[in-house]
Design a protein around this motif. Structure first.
Motif, PDB file in Angstrom:
ATOM      1  N   GLY A  43       0.601  -1.249   0.414  1.00 47.12           N
ATOM      2  CA  GLY A  43      -0.281  -0.139   0.388  1.00 47.12           C
ATOM      3  C   GLY A  43       0.435   1.222  -0.443  1.00 47.12           C
ATOM      4  N   VAL A  44       2.325   1.445  -0.350  1.00 48.87           N
ATOM      5  CA  VAL A  44       3.261   2.324   0.322  1.00 48.87           C
ATOM      6  C   VAL A  44       4.306   1.732   0.042  1.00 48.87           C
ATOM      7  CG1 VAL A  44       1.427   3.723   2.221  1.00 48.87           C
ATOM      8  CG2 VAL A  44       3.881   2.418   3.012  1.00 48.87           C
ATOM      9  N   LEU A  45       4.839   3.202  -0.809  1.00 42.54           N
ATOM     10  CA  LEU A  45       6.664   2.399  -1.893  1.00 42.54           C
ATOM     11  C   LEU A  45       7.370   1.772  -0.482  1.00 42.54           C
ATOM     12  CD1 LEU A  45       8.393   3.679  -4.240  1.00 42.54           C
ATOM     13  CD2 LEU A  45       8.965   5.237  -3.562  1.00 42.54           C
ATOM     14  N   PRO A  46       7.928   1.297  -0.224  1.00 45.98           N
ATOM     15  CA  PRO A  46       8.357   0.234   1.194  1.00 45.98           C
ATOM     16  C   PRO A  46      10.352   0.926   1.322  1.00 45.98           C
ATOM     17  CG  PRO A  46       8.935  -0.677  -1.704  1.00 45.98           C
ATOM     18  CD  PRO A  46       7.748  -0.005  -1.445  1.00 45.98           C
ATOM     19  N   ASP A  47      10.921   1.041   2.413  1.00 49.44           N
ATOM     20  CA  ASP A  47      11.702   1.238   2.550  1.00 49.44           C
ATOM     21  C   ASP A  47      12.744   0.381   2.970  1.00 49.44           C
ATOM     22  OD1 ASP A  47      11.366  -0.154   4.794  1.00 49.44           O
ATOM     23  OD2 ASP A  47      10.345   1.633   5.907  1.00 49.44           O
ATOM     24  N   LYS A  48      12.638  -1.122   2.515  1.00 52.32           N
ATOM     25  CA  LYS A  48      13.153  -2.462   2.382  1.00 52.32           C
ATOM     26  C   LYS A  48      12.609  -3.112   1.368  1.00 52.32           C
ATOM     27  CE  LYS A  48      14.239  -5.254   6.028  1.00 52.32           C
ATOM     28  NZ  LYS A  48      14.356  -5.820   7.282  1.00 52.32           N
ATOM     29  N   VAL A  49      13.515  -3.980  -0.051  1.00 54.32           N
ATOM     30  CA  VAL A  49      13.202  -4.926  -0.379  1.00 54.32           C
ATOM     31  C   VAL A  49      14.057  -6.266  -0.073  1.00 54.32           C
ATOM     32  CG1 VAL A  49      12.514  -5.675  -2.812  1.00 54.32           C
ATOM     33  CG2 VAL A  49      12.341  -3.054  -1.823  1.00 54.32           C
ATOM     34  N   GLU A  50      13.484  -7.188  -0.179  1.00 51.82           N
ATOM     35  CA  GLU A  50      14.223  -8.641  -0.435  1.00 51.82           C
ATOM     36  C   GLU A  50      13.859  -9.166  -1.494  1.00 51.82           C
ATOM     37  OE1 GLU A  50      12.566 -10.025   3.985  1.00 51.82           O
ATOM     38  OE2 GLU A  50      14.731  -8.992   4.674  1.00 51.82           O
ATOM     39  N   VAL A  51      14.860  -9.819  -2.390  1.00 49.82           N
ATOM     40  CA  VAL A  51      14.288 -10.961  -3.111  1.00 49.82           C
ATOM     41  C   VAL A  51      14.866 -11.975  -2.963  1.00 49.82           C
ATOM     42  CG1 VAL A  51      14.748 -10.998  -5.614  1.00 49.82           C
ATOM     43  CG2 VAL A  51      14.116  -8.462  -4.997  1.00 49.82           C
ATOM     44  N   ALA A  52      14.020 -13.647  -3.428  1.00 50.58           N
ATOM     45  CA  ALA A  52      14.530 -14.417  -2.618  1.00 50.58           C
ATOM     46  C   ALA A  52      14.655 -15.143  -4.920  1.00 50.58           C
ATOM     47  CB  ALA A  52      14.268 -15.218  -2.212  1.00 50.58           C
ATOM     48  N   ALA A  53      14.987 -15.052  -5.454  1.00 43.83           N
ATOM     49  CA  ALA A  53      15.321 -16.343  -6.552  1.00 43.83           C
ATOM     50  C   ALA A  53      16.145 -17.639  -7.181  1.00 43.83           C
ATOM     51  CB  ALA A  53      15.740 -15.373  -7.982  1.00 43.83           C
ATOM     52  N   SER A  54      15.366 -18.286  -7.967  1.00 44.59           N
ATOM     53  CA  SER A  54      15.922 -19.430  -8.393  1.00 44.59           C
ATOM     54  C   SER A  54      16.814 -19.369  -9.084  1.00 44.59           C
ATOM     55  CB  SER A  54      14.832 -20.252  -9.053  1.00 44.59           C
ATOM     56  OG  SER A  54      14.460 -20.093  -9.506  1.00 44.59           O
ATOM     57  N   GLY A  55      18.375 -20.165  -8.936  1.00 45.17           N
ATOM     58  CA  GLY A  55      18.981 -20.207  -9.989  1.00 45.17           C
ATOM     59  C   GLY A  55      18.762 -19.552 -11.216  1.00 45.17           C
ATOM     60  N   SER A  56      17.746 -20.296 -11.931  1.00 45.09           N
ATOM     61  CA  SER A  56      17.629 -19.880 -13.425  1.00 45.09           C
ATOM     62  C   SER A  56      17.216 -18.570 -13.329  1.00 45.09           C
ATOM     63  CB  SER A  56      16.970 -21.292 -13.441  1.00 45.09           C
ATOM     64  OG  SER A  56      17.189 -22.267 -13.823  1.00 45.09           O
TER      65      SER A  56
END
Length: 425
Positions: A43-56
């Motif tokens: 609902g608002v602009l975040p102040d921290k972001v975490e991305v987890a992604a598979s190797g591909s």
């Protein structure tokens, strides 16, 4: 094949599911889509972001330019674009309409906001999780198995949407096991073209437009221009050059959409542009061109089904073989010509690896299209590869399954090594 047949309805639906517009390379766009949905949920602009992604996913996002970001590359850029400027309702066109001032806002967000990237080892080849924070509030979105398949949405720990993920099955899509070359051939010869033209016309229009753009302006290594400058001006070389040029533009920041195939813009370009070039230069009817496009796309999808969305196997190969199938039809080939074209082409180029989306994809596309055409030319000259020649099996379906097994199972370790090399492990 009658319109009431199960396969007829399924084949039309499969084309609808697979041939959709996308702006930018589809893996960073899927990541931007997840980020846009996460920001909308927060609902608002975040102040921290975490991305987890598979190797591909990491492999396919690392080196490709994200459109509408001022030529930025990588996972943080894709996430920031989705968060700052994304329209979550537009899915794979999530960052199609970015205002000029938003490009600067994306850069500022990247400079001011911590964005961490983690290698997600869930056992799922296509897996993305984006978590955004604003003070004590948080939201998380997970996409698994294909580019728009949101399987989980959370806000402050409350589960808003949860779809169980059972391995790498694409449960929400039409049954791809209904595809085989014999029935695809029957379908393309009997289909009411008006049932497929609305699906195929945007692919023709958008993909030819980006190919023309790639031949006109400066993108990446300009493989399309190199082919056209250095090689004889035949229809085959024109087809190779134009397909490569479309990828030149797409991989290097061109802000034009394409219609994808099997989740990939490069595969959508490869399965369509060469067929259109041959159709136009052979002077065939519009109806025959659309039948050839349907054949090329369905052949590519059929090959990709046992492989999966992402692999160490270059997906442009499947699309190049599909293009060869479509070209064989345009040249008057019958079913026997079709299946030998497919078998020959697969035998030629089944060893090209995918090391992520980037400029060199255009050269691989040119090679794949050449193999598709050579597969046809071989058979018309009375030459073919036989069962027992390496991976070649007895019959076209055996060959498709053999390559699928190689790409999905045999190349798992290869994929891991490619990812380690690319991220410096």
């Amino acid at each position: 094949m009658k319109k009431t047949d199960l396969r007829y309805r399924a084949y039309v639906q499969i084309l609808k599911e697979e041939l959709v517009p996308a702006m930018g390379c589809t893996e960073p766009i899927a990541l931007a889509y997840a980020a846009a949905v996460a920001r909308k949920t927060l609902g608002v602009l975040p102040d921290k972001v975490e991305v987890a992604a598979s190797g591909s996913i990491i492999k396919n996002v690392k080196s490709v330019i994200v459109p509408h970001t001022g030529h930025l590359k990588g996972i943080p850029a894709a996430a920031a674009a989705g968060i700052v400027a994304g329209d979550a309702e537009k899915k794979l066109e999530v960052i199609s309409y970015v205002k000029e001032e938003q490009v600067e806002e994306i850069k500022q967000f990247l400079e001011q906001t911590p964005i961490t990237v983690e290698h997600l080892e869930s056992g799922i080849t296509f897996d993305i999780e984006v978590t955004v924070h604003a003070g004590a509030d948080s939201a998380k979105v997970r996409i698994a198995n294909y580019h728009t398949n949101i399987v989980r949405i959370e806000k402050n720990g409350e589960i808003l949407e949860n779809i169980p993920v059972s391995g790498e099955e694409e449960n929400n899509l039409t049954d791809r096991s209904l595809l085989d070359m014999e029935h695809i051939w029957e379908f393309i010869n009997t289909v009411d073209v008006e049932d497929v033209k609305p699906i195929l016309e945007p692919q023709l229009r958008m993909n030819m437009a980006i190919a023309e753009e790639g031949m006109t302006n400066d993108y990446g290594a300009n493989i399309g221009k190199v082919i056209w400058k250095t090689q004889e001006h035949t229809t085959a070389n024109h087809a190779r050059a134009m397909a490569a040029a479309g990828s030149d533009a797409r991989m290097n920041g061109c802000e034009m959409p394409v219609v994808i195939n099997s989740g990939s813009g490069n595969q959508g370009i490869t399965a369509s542009v060469p067929v259109v070039i041959f159709a136009r230069e052979l002077g065939v009817s519009e109806e025959k061109m659309y039948r050839a496009l349907a054949l090329s796309n369905l052949t590519a999808i059929h090959q990709k089904t046992p492989i999966g969305r992402l692999s160490a196997f270059c997906g442009a190969i499947s699309a190049g073989v599909g293009a060869g199938a479509g070209i064989s039809y345009l040249k008057g080939g019958d079913y026997k010509v079709l299946i030998h074209t497919v078998v020959n082409a697969l035998a030629i180029v089944s060893g090209i690896v995918c090391d992520g989306a980037k400029a060199s994809c255009a050269a691989k596309i040119a090679t794949a299209v050449e193999a598709g055409i050579m597969g046809y030319d071989m058979y018309m000259c009375g030459q073919e590869f036989h069962a027992g020649d390496g991976l070649v099996g007895a019959g076209v379906e055996a060959n498709i399954q053999n390559v699928g097994r190689l790409a999905k199972d045999g190349m798992k370790e290869t994929n891991q090594e490619i990812i380690k090399i690319m991220i410096g492990c």
